[in-house]
Design an enzyme around this catalytic site. Structure first.
Site, PDB file in Angstrom:
ATOM      1  N   ASN A 150      39.737  39.230  37.030  1.00  0.00           N
ATOM      2  CA  ASN A 150      40.526  38.782  35.872  1.00  0.00           C
ATOM      3  C   ASN A 150      41.853  39.512  35.703  1.00  0.00           C
ATOM      4  OD1 ASN A 150      39.619  41.227  35.012  1.00  0.00           O
ATOM      5  ND2 ASN A 150      38.682  40.502  33.110  1.00  0.00           N
TER       6      ASN A 150
ATOM      7  N   LYS B  27      45.808  40.547  36.909  1.00  0.00           N
ATOM      8  CA  LYS B  27      46.938  39.850  37.531  1.00  0.00           C
ATOM      9  C   LYS B  27      47.111  40.291  38.984  1.00  0.00           C
ATOM     10  CE  LYS B  27      51.987  39.803  37.168  1.00  0.00           C
ATOM     11  NZ  LYS B  27      52.233  38.547  37.878  1.00  0.00           N
TER      12      LYS B  27
ATOM     13  N   LYS C 116      46.449  37.938  41.933  1.00  0.00           N
ATOM     14  CA  LYS C 116      45.756  37.144  42.964  1.00  0.00           C
ATOM     15  C   LYS C 116      46.712  36.188  43.681  1.00  0.00           C
ATOM     16  CE  LYS C 116      43.040  35.877  39.635  1.00  0.00           C
ATOM     17  NZ  LYS C 116      43.485  36.818  38.586  1.00  0.00           N
ATOM     18  N   THR C 117      47.416  35.393  42.892  1.00  0.00           N
ATOM     19  CA  THR C 117      48.342  34.435  43.510  1.00  0.00           C
ATOM     20  C   THR C 117      49.493  35.169  44.193  1.00  0.00           C
ATOM     21  OG1 THR C 117      47.778  32.685  41.971  1.00  0.00           O
ATOM     22  CG2 THR C 117      49.931  32.524  43.026  1.00  0.00           C
ATOM     23  N   THR C 118      49.976  36.213  43.547  1.00  0.00           N
ATOM     24  CA  THR C 118      51.090  36.943  44.165  1.00  0.00           C
ATOM     25  C   THR C 118      50.652  37.644  45.450  1.00  0.00           C
ATOM     26  OG1 THR C 118      50.687  38.650  42.503  1.00  0.00           O
ATOM     27  CG2 THR C 118      52.576  37.210  42.140  1.00  0.00           C
TER      28      THR C 118
ATOM     29  N   ARG D 168      53.999  37.468  54.996  1.00  0.00           N
ATOM     30  CA  ARG D 168      53.712  38.353  56.131  1.00  0.00           C
ATOM     31  C   ARG D 168      53.318  37.541  57.362  1.00  0.00           C
ATOM     32  NH1 ARG D 168      49.765  43.145  54.987  1.00  0.00           N
ATOM     33  NH2 ARG D 168      51.698  44.140  54.342  1.00  0.00           N
TER      34      ARG D 168
ATOM     35  N   PHE E  83      47.518  21.877  33.697  1.00  0.00           N
ATOM     36  CA  PHE E  83      47.052  23.249  33.558  1.00  0.00           C
ATOM     37  C   PHE E  83      45.678  23.304  32.902  1.00  0.00           C
ATOM     38  CE2 PHE E  83      48.412  27.356  34.412  1.00  0.00           C
ATOM     39  CZ  PHE E  83      47.865  28.216  33.469  1.00  0.00           C
TER      40      PHE E  83
ATOM     41  N   TRP F 277      41.845  22.258  31.803  1.00  0.00           N
ATOM     42  CA  TRP F 277      40.651  21.650  32.369  1.00  0.00           C
ATOM     43  C   TRP F 277      39.919  20.848  31.295  1.00  0.00           C
ATOM     44  CZ3 TRP F 277      40.220  21.568  37.454  1.00  0.00           C
ATOM     45  CH2 TRP F 277      40.967  22.502  38.169  1.00  0.00           C
TER      46      TRP F 277
ATOM     47  N   GLU G  43      43.879  29.197  43.585  1.00  0.00           N
ATOM     48  CA  GLU G  43      43.086  28.750  42.421  1.00  0.00           C
ATOM     49  C   GLU G  43      41.930  27.823  42.823  1.00  0.00           C
ATOM     50  OE1 GLU G  43      44.168  30.585  40.192  1.00  0.00           O
ATOM     51  OE2 GLU G  43      46.330  30.701  40.368  1.00  0.00           O
TER      52      GLU G  43
HETATM   53  P1  ATP Z   1      49.748  36.172  39.514  1.00  0.00           P
HETATM   54  O1  ATP Z   1      50.070  34.703  39.694  1.00  0.00           O
HETATM   55  O2  ATP Z   1      50.745  36.839  38.630  1.00  0.00           O
HETATM   56  O3  ATP Z   1      49.468  36.875  40.792  1.00  0.00           O
HETATM   57  P2  ATP Z   1      46.941  35.733  39.081  1.00  0.00           P
HETATM   58  O4  ATP Z   1      47.030  34.695  40.129  1.00  0.00           O
HETATM   59  O5  ATP Z   1      46.112  36.922  39.366  1.00  0.00           O
HETATM   60  O6  ATP Z   1      48.395  36.225  38.672  1.00  0.00           O
HETATM   61  P3  ATP Z   1      45.641  33.822  37.341  1.00  0.00           P
HETATM   62  O7  ATP Z   1      44.248  34.190  37.029  1.00  0.00           O
HETATM   63  O8  ATP Z   1      45.894  32.771  38.343  1.00  0.00           O
HETATM   64  O9  ATP Z   1      46.474  35.126  37.696  1.00  0.00           O
HETATM   65  O10 ATP Z   1      46.304  33.469  35.960  1.00  0.00           O
HETATM   66  C1  ATP Z   1      47.395  32.642  35.786  1.00  0.00           C
HETATM   67  C2  ATP Z   1      48.421  33.232  34.859  1.00  0.00           C
HETATM   68  O11 ATP Z   1      47.899  34.191  33.964  1.00  0.00           O
HETATM   69  C3  ATP Z   1      49.514  33.977  35.603  1.00  0.00           C
HETATM   70  O12 ATP Z   1      50.722  33.661  34.976  1.00  0.00           O
HETATM   71  C4  ATP Z   1      49.200  35.426  35.416  1.00  0.00           C
HETATM   72  O13 ATP Z   1      50.318  36.253  35.477  1.00  0.00           O
HETATM   73  C5  ATP Z   1      48.556  35.458  34.082  1.00  0.00           C
HETATM   74  N1  ATP Z   1      47.550  36.525  34.021  1.00  0.00           N
HETATM   75  C6  ATP Z   1      46.881  37.065  35.039  1.00  0.00           C
HETATM   76  N2  ATP Z   1      46.026  38.018  34.637  1.00  0.00           N
HETATM   77  C7  ATP Z   1      46.133  38.054  33.300  1.00  0.00           C
HETATM   78  C8  ATP Z   1      45.505  38.841  32.264  1.00  0.00           C
HETATM   79  N3  ATP Z   1      44.593  39.770  32.566  1.00  0.00           N
HETATM   80  N4  ATP Z   1      45.863  38.594  30.966  1.00  0.00           N
HETATM   81  C9  ATP Z   1      46.774  37.656  30.681  1.00  0.00           C
HETATM   82  N5  ATP Z   1      47.409  36.886  31.604  1.00  0.00           N
HETATM   83  C10 ATP Z   1      47.106  37.082  32.896  1.00  0.00           C
HETATM   84 MG    MG Z   2      46.645  32.736  40.242  1.00  0.00          MG
END
Ligand code: ATP
Ligand code: MG
Length: 172
Positions: A11, A13, A15-17, A25, A67, A69, A104
């Protein structure tokens, strides 16, 4: 050599980055990369914009519906989501790519749009040397078992919890 399955979940931040970094890479090393995002947000993201400049190196697709669900027309949502999943299956089995990124993907299983078995079968039957990168919160046990590498992003602190909204260049 056999390809690897990388799974970024949890949970926090990143994962996507992390998946985007992995794509960069790999592409830099000459691997042919396909990046598929399963959730279409309301903003055009930074990655969508920059991928246009990298189109010869990374094939980038945004698939699936909105966005939320809790869409009003759930049947339509399921149809669209399954279409997106089949699109990914086709890309994977095409043999065209050294790395396929399914950003995702875990939500498709979490919300019952796709069976875990279908995802595991897709992983197992892919071209042998192909790498897969999967992201999303709440990865199911079967997905974790099917992966070679699993990293959990764990939130320690996030500005969202003190009311800071999503910021351009940071969240999207
Ligand atoms: P990012 O895209 O920044 O790498 P993520 O892929 O890990 O984040 P997701 O679970 O896909 O995050 O969530 C989607 C959105 O929620 C992204 O904009 C992300 O920055 C934000 N987010 C991620 N973690 C958190 C958190 N713990 N609390 C609030 N918002 C979050
Ligand atoms: Mg993500």
């Amino acid at each position: 050599m056999k390809g690897l399955v990388l799974l970024f979940t949890g949970n926090g931040k990143g994962k996507t980055t992390a998946a985007l970094g992995q794509a960069l890479r790999a592409a830099g090393q000459g691997l042919k990369v396909c990046f598929i995002q399963f959730i279409k947000g309301s903003w055009q993201t930074g990655e969508q914009k920059i991928m246009a400049l990298l189109k010869d190196r990374i094939d980038f697709f945004v698939k699936g519906s909105g966005f939320t669900w809790q869409a009003e027309d759930r049947d339509e949502l399921i149809r669209e989501t399954r279409k997106a999943f089949h699109f990914a299956e086709d890309k994977i089995s095409s043999g065209e790519y050294d790395m396929v990124i399914l950003d995702e993907l875990t939500y498709l299983v979490k919300y019952g749009m796709v069976e875990e078995d279908e995802v595991v079968e897709m992983i197992r039957s892919r071209p042998e040397t192909q790498h897969l990168v999967i992201t999303g919160r709440d990865a199911s046990d079967g997905l974790i078992a099917a992966a070679d590498l699993v990293t959990e992003m764990r939130e320690i602190k996030h500005p969202f919890s003190r009311g800071v909204k999503a910021r351009k260049g940071i969240e999207f």
